[in-house]
Design an enzyme around this catalytic site. Structure first.
Site, PDB file in Angstrom:
ATOM      1  N   ASP A  48     -14.939-103.164 -65.932  1.00  0.00           N
ATOM      2  CA  ASP A  48     -14.350-102.428 -67.045  1.00  0.00           C
ATOM      3  C   ASP A  48     -13.068-101.717 -66.596  1.00  0.00           C
ATOM      4  O   ASP A  48     -12.400-101.052 -67.405  1.00  0.00           O
ATOM      5  CB  ASP A  48     -15.354-101.480 -67.699  1.00  0.00           C
ATOM      6  CG  ASP A  48     -15.883-100.442 -66.735  1.00  0.00           C
ATOM      7  OD1 ASP A  48     -15.476-100.439 -65.560  1.00  0.00           O
ATOM      8  OD2 ASP A  48     -16.719 -99.624 -67.168  1.00  0.00           O
ATOM      9  N   ASP A  87     -19.382-106.079 -66.335  1.00  0.00           N
ATOM     10  CA  ASP A  87     -19.747-104.669 -66.530  1.00  0.00           C
ATOM     11  C   ASP A  87     -20.279-104.428 -67.936  1.00  0.00           C
ATOM     12  O   ASP A  87     -19.668-104.874 -68.923  1.00  0.00           O
ATOM     13  CB  ASP A  87     -18.517-103.778 -66.336  1.00  0.00           C
ATOM     14  CG  ASP A  87     -18.404-103.223 -64.933  1.00  0.00           C
ATOM     15  OD1 ASP A  87     -19.428-103.166 -64.221  1.00  0.00           O
ATOM     16  OD2 ASP A  87     -17.280-102.847 -64.544  1.00  0.00           O
ATOM     17  N   GLU A 187     -19.200 -97.021 -54.372  1.00  0.00           N
ATOM     18  CA  GLU A 187     -17.767 -96.751 -54.586  1.00  0.00           C
ATOM     19  C   GLU A 187     -17.366 -95.378 -54.060  1.00  0.00           C
ATOM     20  O   GLU A 187     -17.977 -94.358 -54.411  1.00  0.00           O
ATOM     21  CB  GLU A 187     -17.415 -96.859 -56.084  1.00  0.00           C
ATOM     22  CG  GLU A 187     -15.927 -96.582 -56.323  1.00  0.00           C
ATOM     23  CD  GLU A 187     -15.403 -97.004 -57.688  1.00  0.00           C
ATOM     24  OE1 GLU A 187     -16.163 -97.567 -58.504  1.00  0.00           O
ATOM     25  OE2 GLU A 187     -14.194 -96.767 -57.923  1.00  0.00           O
TER      26      GLU A 187
HETATM   27  O1  KIV Z   1     -14.651-102.057 -63.037  1.00  0.00           O
HETATM   28  C1  KIV Z   1     -14.459-102.257 -61.830  1.00  0.00           C
HETATM   29  O2  KIV Z   1     -13.423-102.790 -61.406  1.00  0.00           O
HETATM   30  C2  KIV Z   1     -15.497-101.831 -60.896  1.00  0.00           C
HETATM   31  C3  KIV Z   1     -15.167-101.913 -59.444  1.00  0.00           C
HETATM   32  C4  KIV Z   1     -14.371-100.742 -59.057  1.00  0.00           C
HETATM   33  C5  KIV Z   1     -16.378-102.072 -58.615  1.00  0.00           C
HETATM   34  O3  KIV Z   1     -16.540-101.425 -61.300  1.00  0.00           O
END
Ligand code: KIV
Length: 280
Positions: A48, A87, A187
Site C-alpha cells: 500500500d 497488502d 520494519e
Molecule cells: O507497502 C509497503 O511497501 C510495505 C513495505 C514497506 C514492506 O508494506
C-alpha cells in the site's frame, strides 16, 4: 523487453523453508512486475506504499481496496510466475475478521493474489490472521513500524528501541506465527532485535530497515531504482538512477521536438506519390 526464461513460482513450502535469503520487492504496475519477474525476485509485494509512491497520497491510510485491486491485477498480468503478496489496505481488516476475509477473498479472486499482508498484532489483527489463513489464504504479518497507523506510533520512525516497543515487536511476531501467519515483515527496528525475532520464530522474517539477520529483505521499487531523485533513507540502498535517466531522456525529447529534430524520416510513414498527388 527481453524476458529471462520463465521461472516457476515458488510454492508456500519453498518460501517457508528458504534455501537462500528471500528477495522481495514492491511493484504496482505491469512494467514494474515484468522487470521484477525478469530479475528473478522470489516475491512481489503489491504494497500500500502505492499510495505514497504512485498515487501521491500523504499516507498509506488513504489507499482503498479498489486501488489495491486495480494495481494488483496489473502486477499479476506482468508477473504470472512470481509469488504475489497484496497488502490489505487500511479500513478492511480494522472492521474485523469477516470484513478482512471478504477483502482477502476479493484480492485472490479478482486480482490473483497468492497471499495477503496486514499490519500489526493486536487481538483484532491476530483474529483476522486466524480467519483468513483458516480459509486457505496465506497471510504475511508485519510488525515494527506500521505505516497505516504511524500517527499512533508517533510518526514514521524507528520502533523497538525501548523495552516496551521492542517487546511489542517480539511478542507480536510470535503471536502472528501462532495465529497462522506464514511470514512476517519486520520494519524499521534495530538489527539486534530483528535477529532475536528471527531466531525465536520458525516463520521467515523479511526485513526492511531491520538489519542483515532476517530471512529475507524487501524494498520499495521506487527506492531501489531511484525513481525519485535526491537522498534516500538510511535503510535503502539505491541500485539505479531511473529518475535521473527519465528526466534526462524527457528533456532530450522536448529539445528535439522544439528544434524539429523529432520525428526524423525513420520515425515517419510514407505514402505513394501518385496517391498523394490525387489529394492535391
Ligand atoms: O507497502 C509497503 O511497501 C510495505 C513495505 C514497506 C514492506 O508494506
Amino acid at each position: 523487453m527481453t524476458d529471462a526464461p520463465a521461472r516457476k513460482k515458488l510454492s508456500l513450502p519453498q518460501l517457508i523453508q528458504p534455501k537462500a535469503p528471500l528477495v522481495m520487492v514492491t511493484a504496482y504496475d505491469h512494467a514494474q512486475a515484468r522487470h521484477a519477474e525478469a530479475a528473478g525476485v522470489d516475491l512481489i509485494l503489491v504494497g500500500d506504499s502505492l499510495g505514497n509512491v504512485v498515487l501521491g497520497y500523504e499516507s498509506t491510510a488513504q489507499v482503498t481496496l479498489g486501488d489495491m485491486l486495480h494495481h494488483a491485477r496489473a502486477v499479476r498480468r506482468g508477473a504470472p510466475n512470481t509469488f504475489m503478496v497484496v497488502d490489505l489496505p487500511f479500513g478492511t481488516y480494522q472492521l474485523g475478521p469477516q470484513a478482512a476475509l471478504q477483502a482477502a477473498v476479493q484480492l485472490v479472486q479478482e486480482a490473483g493474489a497468492d497471499a495477503v499482508k496486514l499490519e500489526g498484532a493486536a487481538p483484532n489483527e491476530l483474529e483476522c490472521v486466524r480467519r483468513i489463513s483458516a480459509a486457505g489464504i496465506p497471510v504475511m504479518g508485519h510488525v515494527g513500524l506500521l505505516p497505516q497507523t504511524a500517527v499512533a506510533q508517533g510518526g514514521l520512525r524507528v520502533q523497538g528501541k525501548d523495552e516496551t516497543s521492542a517487546r511489542r515487536a517480539l511478542e507480536g511476531a510470535l503471536a502472528l506465527e501462532e495465529a497462522g501467519a506464514f511470514s512476517a515483515v519486520l520494519e524499521a527496528i534495530p538489527a539486534a532485535l530483528a535477529a532475536l525475532i528471527t531466531a525465536r520464530t520458525q516463520i521467515p522474517t523479511i526485513g526492511i530497515g531491520a538489519g542483515p539477520q532476517c530471512d529475507g529483505q524487501v524494498l520499495v521499487y521506487h527506492d531501489v531504482l531511484g525513481v525519485y531523485e535526491g537522498p534516500v533513507m538510511k535503510m535503502v540502498r539505491r541500485y539505479a538512477e531511473v529518475g535521473q535517466l527519465s528526466r534526462e531522456g524527457l528533456s532530450s525529447y522536448a529539445a528535439d521536438v522544439r528544434a524539429r529534430q523529432f520525428p526524423a524520416p525513420e520515425n515517419s510513414f510514407g505514402i505513394a506519390d501518385e496517391v498523394l498527388e490525387r489529394l492535391y
